[in-house]
Write a protein that holds these residues in place. Structure first.
Motif, PDB file in Angstrom:
ATOM      1  N   ARG A 207       1.150  -5.231  -4.776  1.00  0.00           N
ATOM      2  CA  ARG A 207       0.922  -6.646  -5.065  1.00  0.00           C
ATOM      3  C   ARG A 207       1.089  -7.483  -3.803  1.00  0.00           C
ATOM      4  NH1 ARG A 207       3.860  -4.970  -9.645  1.00  0.00           N
ATOM      5  NH2 ARG A 207       2.670  -5.103 -11.593  1.00  0.00           N
ATOM      6  N   PHE A 208       2.067  -7.109  -2.992  1.00  0.00           N
ATOM      7  CA  PHE A 208       2.257  -7.833  -1.731  1.00  0.00           C
ATOM      8  C   PHE A 208       1.072  -7.621  -0.800  1.00  0.00           C
ATOM      9  CE2 PHE A 208       4.043  -7.786   2.692  1.00  0.00           C
ATOM     10  CZ  PHE A 208       4.129  -9.173   2.828  1.00  0.00           C
ATOM     11  N   ARG A 209       0.544  -6.403  -0.738  1.00  0.00           N
ATOM     12  CA  ARG A 209      -0.628  -6.138   0.110  1.00  0.00           C
ATOM     13  C   ARG A 209      -1.823  -6.979  -0.358  1.00  0.00           C
ATOM     14  NH1 ARG A 209       2.350  -4.629   3.687  1.00  0.00           N
ATOM     15  NH2 ARG A 209       2.941  -2.447   3.983  1.00  0.00           N
ATOM     16  N   ALA A 210      -1.997  -7.092  -1.658  1.00  0.00           N
ATOM     17  CA  ALA A 210      -3.082  -7.926  -2.185  1.00  0.00           C
ATOM     18  C   ALA A 210      -2.854  -9.389  -1.818  1.00  0.00           C
ATOM     19  CB  ALA A 210      -3.183  -7.764  -3.700  1.00  0.00           C
ATOM     20  N   PHE A 211      -1.607  -9.822  -1.870  1.00  0.00           N
ATOM     21  CA  PHE A 211      -1.259 -11.197  -1.475  1.00  0.00           C
ATOM     22  C   PHE A 211      -1.605 -11.422  -0.004  1.00  0.00           C
ATOM     23  CE2 PHE A 211       1.829 -14.066   0.456  1.00  0.00           C
ATOM     24  CZ  PHE A 211       1.698 -15.206  -0.331  1.00  0.00           C
ATOM     25  N   GLN A 212      -1.286 -10.456   0.844  1.00  0.00           N
ATOM     26  CA  GLN A 212      -1.580 -10.588   2.273  1.00  0.00           C
ATOM     27  C   GLN A 212      -3.075 -10.733   2.551  1.00  0.00           C
ATOM     28  OE1 GLN A 212       0.629  -6.956   3.551  1.00  0.00           O
ATOM     29  NE2 GLN A 212       1.554  -8.312   5.079  1.00  0.00           N
TER      30      GLN A 212
END
Length: 208
Positions: free
Chosen positions: A144-149
């Motif tokens: 989810r953090f990678r998608a946010f980035q």
């Protein structure tokens, strides 16, 4: 500095300590760090109060005055944790309660400790982005953090800023992540603000 209440007699144990913090994540971290020091939260020692937002600090100070007025023997020592951008709310509330407060130096003297930006920023910088990402992986949040980035407005931004913002993008994430990051702290990596606050709690709640 005005007294919140009369001083408890020496032979009846420590005066209670009220620790005012902005939100649930701050309360969770402070409680955890106190526990690691062997400090037990109770009405006879200290209590961490989640204010539900720094703008409520005046309400909580007045409530503590009222509680103290109803008690003929116990005193209440007030400590606090706040974010530097919110300093004006704390100063204003303390002034209204009769404290002679001018700036952050006076707040520190009263036991109100400041985070440079906010608690999440302090924890992320203390541990470093790589360790925080490891914790996100353990929590099942890394993808989810990678998608946010990859979002256009966050692509290429400083990773500490990305992590700080990501922490608050889902209900409950800030609380879970902050407490889990606090579990990773050592005495050497604990932010100075948090060390200072727990030191003050330990000192104020110690038997007299």
């Amino acid at each position: 500095m005005p007294e919140l209440a009369r001083t408890r007699p020496r032979d009846t144990g420590p005066a209670p300590v009220a620790v005012l913090v902005e939100g649930a994540s701050d309360a969770g971290v402070v409680r955890l760090l106190c526990e690691t020091r062997g400090l037990t939260e109770s009405v006879a020692t200290y209590q961490v109060r989640d204010m539900g937002g720094v703008t409520n600090v005046g309400h909580h100070l007045r409530a503590l005055h009222s509680e103290s007025d109803r008690d003929t023997g116990d005193g209440v020592r007030v400590l606090g944790l706040y974010d530097a951008p919110e300093e004006r709310f704390v100063v204003r509330a303390l002034r209204r309660e009769g404290y002679d407060v001018g700036d952050a130096r006076d707040l520190a003297g009263l036991g109100f400790v400041v985070c440079d930006r906010d608690l999440e920023d302090e924890l992320i910088r203390a541990l470093g982005p790589e360790r925080v990402e490891t914790v996100l992986s353990e929590l099942g949040e890394l993808e989810r953090f990678r998608a946010f980035q990859r979002q256009p407005q966050w692509r290429g931004r400083d990773r500490v800023e990305q992590l700080r913002r990501f922490a608050g993008t889902a209900s409950g994430r800030k609380l879970v992540l902050a407490r889990r990051l606090a579990e990773e702290l050592t005495p050497a990596t604990t932010p100075a603000a948090l060390t200072a606050l727990v030191d003050a709690i330990e000192s104020a709640a110690a038997p007299r």
